[in-house]
Design an enzyme around this catalytic site. Structure first.
Site, PDB file in Angstrom:
ATOM      1  N   LYS A 190       0.838  -1.211   0.000  1.00  0.00           N
ATOM      2  CA  LYS A 190       0.000   0.000   0.000  1.00  0.00           C
ATOM      3  C   LYS A 190       0.866   1.251   0.000  1.00  0.00           C
ATOM      4  O   LYS A 190       0.652   2.170  -0.794  1.00  0.00           O
ATOM      5  CB  LYS A 190      -0.902  -0.017   1.251  1.00  0.00           C
ATOM      6  CG  LYS A 190      -1.481   1.347   1.608  1.00  0.00           C
ATOM      7  CD  LYS A 190      -2.394   1.294   2.800  1.00  0.00           C
ATOM      8  CE  LYS A 190      -1.829   1.729   4.128  1.00  0.00           C
ATOM      9  NZ  LYS A 190      -1.437   3.134   4.272  1.00  0.00           N
ATOM     10  N   ASN A 191       1.855   1.291   0.891  1.00  0.00           N
ATOM     11  CA  ASN A 191       2.626   2.536   1.043  1.00  0.00           C
ATOM     12  C   ASN A 191       3.649   2.754  -0.070  1.00  0.00           C
ATOM     13  O   ASN A 191       4.309   3.788  -0.110  1.00  0.00           O
ATOM     14  CB  ASN A 191       3.303   2.582   2.415  1.00  0.00           C
ATOM     15  CG  ASN A 191       2.283   2.800   3.519  1.00  0.00           C
ATOM     16  OD1 ASN A 191       1.112   3.094   3.245  1.00  0.00           O
ATOM     17  ND2 ASN A 191       2.702   2.663   4.765  1.00  0.00           N
ATOM     18  N   CYS A 238      -5.514  12.749  12.228  1.00  0.00           N
ATOM     19  CA  CYS A 238      -6.293  11.508  12.223  1.00  0.00           C
ATOM     20  C   CYS A 238      -6.115  10.832  13.575  1.00  0.00           C
ATOM     21  O   CYS A 238      -5.488  11.401  14.476  1.00  0.00           O
ATOM     22  CB  CYS A 238      -5.892  10.609  11.072  1.00  0.00           C
ATOM     23  SG  CYS A 238      -4.275   9.882  11.257  1.00  0.00           S
ATOM     24  N   ARG A 268      -0.357  15.043  12.665  1.00  0.00           N
ATOM     25  CA  ARG A 268       0.200  14.828  11.337  1.00  0.00           C
ATOM     26  C   ARG A 268       0.257  16.093  10.464  1.00  0.00           C
ATOM     27  O   ARG A 268      -0.408  16.183   9.425  1.00  0.00           O
ATOM     28  CB  ARG A 268      -0.554  13.695  10.634  1.00  0.00           C
ATOM     29  CG  ARG A 268      -0.575  12.435  11.479  1.00  0.00           C
ATOM     30  CD  ARG A 268      -1.152  11.259  10.758  1.00  0.00           C
ATOM     31  NE  ARG A 268      -0.271  10.691   9.766  1.00  0.00           N
ATOM     32  CZ  ARG A 268      -0.557   9.610   9.044  1.00  0.00           C
ATOM     33  NH1 ARG A 268      -1.705   9.000   9.198  1.00  0.00           N
ATOM     34  NH2 ARG A 268       0.298   9.134   8.170  1.00  0.00           N
ATOM     35  N   LEU A 311       6.717  20.047   6.744  1.00  0.00           N
ATOM     36  CA  LEU A 311       7.975  19.673   6.084  1.00  0.00           C
ATOM     37  C   LEU A 311       7.797  19.564   4.568  1.00  0.00           C
ATOM     38  O   LEU A 311       8.702  19.911   3.804  1.00  0.00           O
ATOM     39  CB  LEU A 311       8.515  18.349   6.655  1.00  0.00           C
ATOM     40  CG  LEU A 311       8.816  18.389   8.164  1.00  0.00           C
ATOM     41  CD1 LEU A 311       9.188  17.005   8.674  1.00  0.00           C
ATOM     42  CD2 LEU A 311       9.947  19.379   8.452  1.00  0.00           C
ATOM     43  N   ASP A 371       4.145   1.186  12.083  1.00  0.00           N
ATOM     44  CA  ASP A 371       2.975   0.503  11.513  1.00  0.00           C
ATOM     45  C   ASP A 371       2.852  -0.952  11.980  1.00  0.00           C
ATOM     46  O   ASP A 371       1.879  -1.630  11.647  1.00  0.00           O
ATOM     47  CB  ASP A 371       3.027   0.549   9.973  1.00  0.00           C
ATOM     48  CG  ASP A 371       2.824   1.956   9.431  1.00  0.00           C
ATOM     49  OD1 ASP A 371       2.499   2.860  10.215  1.00  0.00           O
ATOM     50  OD2 ASP A 371       3.013   2.146   8.208  1.00  0.00           O
ATOM     51  N   ARG A 423      -8.664  -0.482   4.457  1.00  0.00           N
ATOM     52  CA  ARG A 423      -7.759   0.503   3.846  1.00  0.00           C
ATOM     53  C   ARG A 423      -6.436  -0.154   3.440  1.00  0.00           C
ATOM     54  O   ARG A 423      -5.792   0.290   2.501  1.00  0.00           O
ATOM     55  CB  ARG A 423      -7.408   1.609   4.861  1.00  0.00           C
ATOM     56  CG  ARG A 423      -8.455   2.653   5.083  1.00  0.00           C
ATOM     57  CD  ARG A 423      -7.862   3.761   5.940  1.00  0.00           C
ATOM     58  NE  ARG A 423      -6.573   4.146   5.416  1.00  0.00           N
ATOM     59  CZ  ARG A 423      -5.533   4.555   6.142  1.00  0.00           C
ATOM     60  NH1 ARG A 423      -5.632   4.685   7.441  1.00  0.00           N
ATOM     61  NH2 ARG A 423      -4.398   4.887   5.585  1.00  0.00           N
TER      62      ARG A 423
HETATM   63  C1  LIG Z   1       0.964   6.354   2.986  1.00  0.00           C
HETATM   64  C2  LIG Z   1       2.167   6.129   3.819  1.00  0.00           C
HETATM   65  O1  LIG Z   1       3.242   5.858   3.322  1.00  0.00           O
HETATM   66  N1  LIG Z   1       1.999   6.202   5.152  1.00  0.00           N
HETATM   67  C3  LIG Z   1       3.119   5.953   6.026  1.00  0.00           C
HETATM   68  C4  LIG Z   1       3.935   7.210   6.149  1.00  0.00           C
HETATM   69  O2  LIG Z   1       3.065   8.229   6.630  1.00  0.00           O
HETATM   70  P1  LIG Z   1       3.554   9.753   6.606  1.00  0.00           P
HETATM   71  O3  LIG Z   1       4.315   9.990   5.352  1.00  0.00           O
HETATM   72  O4  LIG Z   1       2.359  10.591   6.874  1.00  0.00           O
HETATM   73  O5  LIG Z   1       4.515   9.770   7.860  1.00  0.00           O
HETATM   74  P2  LIG Z   1       5.721  10.737   8.162  1.00  0.00           P
HETATM   75  O6  LIG Z   1       6.985   9.973   8.081  1.00  0.00           O
HETATM   76  O7  LIG Z   1       5.583  11.959   7.307  1.00  0.00           O
HETATM   77  O8  LIG Z   1       5.418  11.140   9.661  1.00  0.00           O
HETATM   78  C5  LIG Z   1       6.294  10.832  10.725  1.00  0.00           C
HETATM   79  C6  LIG Z   1       6.211  11.908  11.787  1.00  0.00           C
HETATM   80  O9  LIG Z   1       6.602  13.155  11.227  1.00  0.00           O
HETATM   81  C7  LIG Z   1       5.649  14.148  11.506  1.00  0.00           C
HETATM   82  N2  LIG Z   1       5.600  15.107  10.374  1.00  0.00           N
HETATM   83  C8  LIG Z   1       5.457  14.640   9.109  1.00  0.00           C
HETATM   84  C9  LIG Z   1       5.399  15.512   8.040  1.00  0.00           C
HETATM   85  C10 LIG Z   1       5.498  16.894   8.293  1.00  0.00           C
HETATM   86  O10 LIG Z   1       5.445  17.725   7.376  1.00  0.00           O
HETATM   87  N3  LIG Z   1       5.649  17.313   9.578  1.00  0.00           N
HETATM   88  C11 LIG Z   1       5.704  16.452  10.631  1.00  0.00           C
HETATM   89  O11 LIG Z   1       5.839  16.873  11.779  1.00  0.00           O
HETATM   90  C12 LIG Z   1       4.328  13.361  11.635  1.00  0.00           C
HETATM   91  O12 LIG Z   1       3.352  14.073  12.335  1.00  0.00           O
HETATM   92  C13 LIG Z   1       4.799  12.110  12.350  1.00  0.00           C
HETATM   93  O13 LIG Z   1       4.875  12.331  13.723  1.00  0.00           O
HETATM   94  O14 LIG Z   1       5.015   6.980   7.061  1.00  0.00           O
HETATM   95  C14 LIG Z   1       4.613   6.661   8.401  1.00  0.00           C
HETATM   96  C15 LIG Z   1       5.850   6.519   9.252  1.00  0.00           C
HETATM   97  O15 LIG Z   1       6.584   5.434   8.876  1.00  0.00           O
HETATM   98  C16 LIG Z   1       3.749   5.390   8.378  1.00  0.00           C
HETATM   99  O16 LIG Z   1       3.232   5.197   9.662  1.00  0.00           O
HETATM  100  C17 LIG Z   1       2.611   5.515   7.389  1.00  0.00           C
HETATM  101  O17 LIG Z   1       1.983   4.257   7.217  1.00  0.00           O
HETATM  102  C1  LIG Z   2      -0.671   5.017   9.170  1.00  0.00           C
HETATM  103  C2  LIG Z   2      -0.815   4.321   8.056  1.00  0.00           C
HETATM  104  O1  LIG Z   2      -1.217   4.819   6.856  1.00  0.00           O
HETATM  105  P1  LIG Z   2      -1.543   6.335   6.479  1.00  0.00           P
HETATM  106  O2  LIG Z   2      -0.263   7.098   6.508  1.00  0.00           O
HETATM  107  O3  LIG Z   2      -2.064   6.243   5.080  1.00  0.00           O
HETATM  108  O4  LIG Z   2      -2.551   6.849   7.477  1.00  0.00           O
HETATM  109  C3  LIG Z   2      -0.503   2.864   8.005  1.00  0.00           C
HETATM  110  O5  LIG Z   2      -0.387   2.318   6.892  1.00  0.00           O
HETATM  111  O6  LIG Z   2      -0.380   2.247   9.072  1.00  0.00           O
END
Ligand SMILES: CC(=O)N[C@H]1[C@@H](OP(=O)(O)OP(=O)(O)OC[C@H]2O[C@@H](n3ccc(=O)[nH]c3=O)[C@H](O)[C@@H]2O)O[C@H](CO)[C@@H](O)[C@@H]1O
Ligand SMILES: C=C(OP(=O)(O)O)C(=O)O
Length: 416
Positions: free
Chosen positions: A22-23, A116, A121, A125, A304, A396
């Protein structure tokens, strides 16, 4: 809304195949927007999130056609650069269309994704990266609007190795003028997969999988065929299903390397794990030994897998601790596991788990995707019947979960 009904206590035995990740598929779908002509993505799992991303791409004007597990995306007739709230609110990963739209069309207007169940989230960045590449960013009326003449390469240091920000910036920089360097980049396998996809399209990206990614912008990218990597989180969930039920399960279509942090913990817990040519086999050996787990960006233990690991450790022979460092609020499954007899105490970002001998089936509610997976695992091991409500969260990210679990002997069904 549907639920999963599970009769616990069966030892799972047999072989199960992990689907495409998925990711990995979600960013690859977004990156298809960058192509001139059609991309064909193979091993696309049938998931709710994939359906939503398809809707997002279609709403922009891209042609999308699914045939079994292959998905064709043609972005040649994109007629809007706006992604509405109705779609973005359903899935945060929709925000990944921003980088490609900005790079190719010079503008994008995407609804703010919002928080969420697992945390607030933010997307600061991502936006910091787009600004550094020369985009003008405006926030208003619940939307992010970004514009640029032509993106220009720059050095971008990420305060945290965010997966989504690394992906969005990498996609934007692929068509920018000159060189972009992402420092403190995320190193997840899905980042490497996206870079491989972009490079096959004609991009020049080096260093994906390390914390410094260098991107030489190119003028255009071409449509290609590409098979996404297997889902390491789905695979890991089935490995825990084998271990928690004292079963013997082989998970096929895996890249062992991607599962090292989980395999190490399963072995520490006392499960027998064999990495072979055909996949990873786990044999459960009774109650797990107590272990401590700390979630970290890759190659650390994946957030995850945290909830699923907690379900397993709730049965440990002693006291375990899980520290969640990636998301500030990813313990929603704890109260539900406690309803099944688990003894868990939360202190800030730590969960103290006092292992119990048995879990007992109960009606419980999935609050998010992995919380749902954890409750299914707990239900498989518990005595009696468990009803996991809000199956839509699980849908999902797990393709045919009922069929896959039944094929290895689980007593699980879906109830509407
Ligand atoms: C679709 C997908 O690939 N989802 C994955 C992706 O989510 P996602 O890409 O949303 O996760 P991030 O690595 O960006 O987030 C990690 C941390 O960074 C923080 N953050 C992120 C972006 C930003 O602009 N500012 C900020 O503060 C977030 O709130 C969180 O605490 O990576 C996560 C961390 O491995 C996984 O749990 C999710 O399953
Ligand atoms: C947190 C997850 O996905 P998403 O970033 O799409 O919410 C996940 O795959 O566990």
């Amino acid at each position: 809304m549907s639920s999963f009904i599970i009769e616990g206590g069966e030892s799972l035995k047999g072989t199960v195949r992990a689907s495409g990740a998925k990711n990995a598929v979600l960013p690859v779908m977004a990156a298809s927007l960058l192509a001139e002509g059609e991309c064909v993505i193979e091993d696309v799992p049938e998931l709710e999130d994939v359906r939503v991303m398809r809707e997002v791409l279609s709403s922009l004007g891209a042609g999308c056609e699914t045939k079994e597990s292959s998905l064709k995306i043609n972005p040649d007739n994109i007629d809007t650069c706006e992604a509405p709230y109705e779609l973005v609110r359903k899935m945060r990963a929709s925000f990944l269309v921003m980088g490609p739209l900005l790079a190719k069309y010079g503008r994008a207007r995407i609804s703010l994704p919002g928080g969420c169940a697992i945390g607030s989230r933010p997307i600061d960045l991502h936006l910091k990266g787009f600004s550094a590449l020369g985009a003008e960013i405006d926030l208003g009326h619940g939307f992010v609007e970004a514009r640029c003449e032509k993106l220009k390469g720059n050095i971008i240091y990420l305060d945290f190795p965010s997966v989504g920000a690394t992906e969005n910036i990498m996609m934007a920089a692929a068509l920018a003028e000159g060189q972009t360097i992402i420092e403190n980049a995320a190193k997840e396998p899905e980042i490497v997969d996206l870079a491989n996809f972009l490079n096959s399209m004609g991009a020049h990206i080096r260093g994906a999988g390390t914390d410094i990614i260098k991107i030489e912008g190119v003028k255009s990218l071409k449509g290609i065929s590409y098979t996404v990597i297997p889902d390491r989180i789905e695979a890991g969930t089935y490995l825990i299903a084998g271990a928690i039920t004292n079963g013997d399960v082989l998970v096929e279509n895996v890249v062992s390397e991607h599962l090292k942090p989980l395999i190490a913990k399963l072995i520490e817990c006392g499960a027998e794990v064999t990495e072979g040519e055909d996949g990873i086999r786990v044999v459960g050996k009774g109650r797990p030994n107590p272990v401590d787990v700390k979630t970290m960006p890759y190659p650390g233990f994946p957030t995850d897998m945290q909830a699923q690991m907690m379900a397993y450790l709730s049965l440990c022979n002693g006291n375990s601790m899980i520290i969640e460092t990636v998301f500030e609020n990813r313990f929603m499954h704890v109260e539900e596991l406690k309803r099944m007899g688990a003894r868990i105490r939360i202190e800030g970002r730590s969960a103290m788990i006092e292992g119990v001998e048995k879990l007992s089936g109960a009606p419980v509610k999935a609050t998010d995707l992995r919380a749902g997976a954890a409750l299914i695992l707990a239900g498989l091991a518990a005595e009696g019947t468990t009803e996991v409500m809000n199956a839509q969260h699980v849908d999902r990210g797990y393709e045919n979960i009922v069929e896959k679990l039944r094929s290895i002997g689980a007593k699980i069904k879906r109830a509407e």
